[in-house]
Design a protein around this motif. Structure first.
Motif, mmCIF file in Angstrom:
data_model
loop_
_atom_site.group_PDB
_atom_site.id
_atom_site.type_symbol
_atom_site.label_atom_id
_atom_site.label_comp_id
_atom_site.label_asym_id
_atom_site.label_seq_id
_atom_site.Cartn_x
_atom_site.Cartn_y
_atom_site.Cartn_z
ATOM 1 N N PRO A 193 1.431 10.354 2.412
ATOM 2 C CA PRO A 193 1.492 8.915 2.120
ATOM 3 C C PRO A 193 1.464 8.572 0.624
ATOM 4 C CG PRO A 193 -0.759 9.546 2.544
ATOM 5 C CD PRO A 193 0.043 10.821 2.581
ATOM 6 N N ALA A 194 1.996 9.456 -0.248
ATOM 7 C CA ALA A 194 1.916 9.202 -1.678
ATOM 8 C C ALA A 194 2.653 7.923 -2.091
ATOM 9 C CB ALA A 194 2.491 10.394 -2.452
ATOM 10 N N TRP A 195 3.580 7.468 -1.232
ATOM 11 C CA TRP A 195 4.329 6.248 -1.565
ATOM 12 C C TRP A 195 3.412 5.018 -1.706
ATOM 13 C CZ3 TRP A 195 3.378 2.616 2.071
ATOM 14 C CH2 TRP A 195 3.025 3.048 3.346
ATOM 15 N N VAL A 196 2.171 5.151 -1.262
ATOM 16 C CA VAL A 196 1.215 4.047 -1.380
ATOM 17 C C VAL A 196 1.008 3.640 -2.847
ATOM 18 C CG1 VAL A 196 -1.199 3.390 -0.990
ATOM 19 C CG2 VAL A 196 0.061 4.630 0.764
ATOM 20 N N VAL A 197 1.269 4.588 -3.764
ATOM 21 C CA VAL A 197 1.062 4.268 -5.171
ATOM 22 C C VAL A 197 1.958 3.101 -5.613
ATOM 23 C CG1 VAL A 197 0.348 6.597 -5.760
ATOM 24 C CG2 VAL A 197 2.750 5.958 -5.979
ATOM 25 N N PHE A 198 3.100 2.912 -4.960
ATOM 26 C CA PHE A 198 3.984 1.810 -5.324
ATOM 27 C C PHE A 198 3.372 0.458 -4.943
ATOM 28 C CE2 PHE A 198 7.051 5.340 -5.072
ATOM 29 C CZ PHE A 198 7.618 5.220 -6.342
ATOM 30 N N ILE A 199 2.660 0.436 -3.827
ATOM 31 C CA ILE A 199 1.977 -0.799 -3.424
ATOM 32 C C ILE A 199 0.860 -1.107 -4.419
ATOM 33 C CG2 ILE A 199 0.596 -1.903 -1.626
ATOM 34 C CD1 ILE A 199 2.089 -0.230 0.426
ATOM 35 N N ILE A 200 0.092 -0.044 -4.750
ATOM 36 C CA ILE A 200 -0.983 -0.234 -5.723
ATOM 37 C C ILE A 200 -0.419 -0.684 -7.064
ATOM 38 C CG2 ILE A 200 -2.838 0.920 -6.995
ATOM 39 C CD1 ILE A 200 -3.125 2.813 -4.593
ATOM 40 N N GLY A 201 0.684 -0.051 -7.482
ATOM 41 C CA GLY A 201 1.307 -0.414 -8.745
ATOM 42 C C GLY A 201 1.798 -1.850 -8.757
ATOM 43 N N GLY A 202 2.368 -2.292 -7.620
ATOM 44 C CA GLY A 202 2.845 -3.672 -7.533
ATOM 45 C C GLY A 202 1.707 -4.680 -7.639
ATOM 46 N N VAL A 203 0.599 -4.373 -6.975
ATOM 47 C CA VAL A 203 -0.563 -5.262 -7.035
ATOM 48 C C VAL A 203 -1.107 -5.331 -8.461
ATOM 49 C CG1 VAL A 203 -2.951 -5.571 -6.268
ATOM 50 C CG2 VAL A 203 -1.188 -4.924 -4.623
ATOM 51 N N LEU A 204 -1.202 -4.170 -9.111
ATOM 52 C CA LEU A 204 -1.706 -4.141 -10.487
ATOM 53 C C LEU A 204 -0.761 -4.871 -11.443
ATOM 54 C CD1 LEU A 204 -3.057 -0.480 -10.737
ATOM 55 C CD2 LEU A 204 -4.393 -2.596 -10.600
ATOM 56 N N MET A 205 0.538 -4.747 -11.196
ATOM 57 C CA MET A 205 1.512 -5.422 -12.051
ATOM 58 C C MET A 205 1.319 -6.935 -12.001
ATOM 59 S SD MET A 205 5.694 -5.180 -11.984
ATOM 60 C CE MET A 205 5.783 -5.918 -10.335
ATOM 61 N N VAL A 206 1.152 -7.469 -10.787
ATOM 62 C CA VAL A 206 0.931 -8.911 -10.631
ATOM 63 C C VAL A 206 -0.406 -9.325 -11.239
ATOM 64 C CG1 VAL A 206 0.593 -10.761 -8.955
ATOM 65 C CG2 VAL A 206 2.388 -9.057 -8.586
ATOM 66 N N ALA A 207 -1.433 -8.508 -11.018
ATOM 67 C CA ALA A 207 -2.762 -8.830 -11.534
ATOM 68 C C ALA A 207 -2.770 -8.858 -13.060
ATOM 69 C CB ALA A 207 -3.785 -7.813 -11.024
#
Length: 227
Positions: free
Chosen positions: A198-212
């Motif tokens: 499930p390493a693709w989860v990093v993209f979700i985390i990255g997207g959240v951090l980008m918005v934050a």
């Protein structure tokens, strides 16, 4: 006299406290204090507001000596309005030229930093490949370098809107680099340990951090304007 000395003199002459002047200009008392000590410099619109508040020309405030009795009453409505406007235009032009020069220096510094990042990455990749045979996955270093380039591009950018606070520019940089950094982490982890899922989860985390980071940057920029 320097701008800071002129400002302090005018404020005391009119018996205005730093808090009162700050309220009139819509800034913090700390900002006025830094202006008077020379630690900071107000934006052009604040300088114009100061001129209106004290009834003097910009040229007097920026380059004159307001404590000189002969300079008193040199504002509007005393027969010297045309000269005052001309001096103000010169002062605005000088200030604009200084800001343009500052922006150019920042742009050059950003270009130098990004060029250094790319050059160092290329050298590191060649060394890793030649000395340790890590041509793969050593190429991932270029993705990491791209993330750094995105970061520094925002840190050294003025966006044509004047100088944004450093905190806002750093947060902008973190937001801009997030997707490239997420790609680097995803490929590195997946290649080394084979966990494509499930390493693709990093993209979700990255997207959240980008918005934050983007939201925090807007808050930091707003506070900077308030100061």
């Amino acid at each position: 006299m320097a701008f800071s000395d002129n400002l302090q003199y005018l404020r005391k002459r009119d018996k205005v406290t730093q808090e009162e002047l700050a309220d009139r200009l819509g800034v913090s008392r700390q900002s006025v204090s830094k202006w008077e000590t020379g630690e900071a410099y107000p934006e052009t619109e604040k300088i114009l507001a100061l001129c209106d508040n004290f009834g003097i020309s910009m040229d007097q405030l920026m380059r004159g000596d307001v404590s000189d009795p002969s300079a008193e009453g040199a504002g509007c409505g005393n027969g010297q309005e045309a000269a005052s406007v001309g001096d103000d235009d010169k002062a605005v032009g000088a200030l604009g030229a200084a800001e343009s020069a500052r922006d150019a220096r920042l742009s050059r510094a950003g270009g130098i930093v990004n060029a250094a990042v790319i050059a160092c990455t290329a050298i590191a990749y060649i060394c890793l490949g030649a000395c340790a045979g890590l041509w793969h996955p050593g190429w991932l270093a270029f993705i990491a370098a791209a993330a750094l380039v995105f970061f520094f591009d925002k840190v050294f950018c003025t966006d044509g809107e004047g100088m944004r606070p450093l905190a806002a520019r750093v947060l902008d940089g973190l937001s801009a680099m997030m997707m490239a950094l997420s790609t680097f982490v995803y490929l590195l982890v997946s290649i080394l340990w084979g966990v494509w899922h499930p390493a693709w989860v990093v993209f979700i985390i990255g997207g959240v951090l980008m918005v934050a980071f983007g939201a925090l940057s807007a808050v930091a920029a707003g506070r900077g304007k308030g100061n």
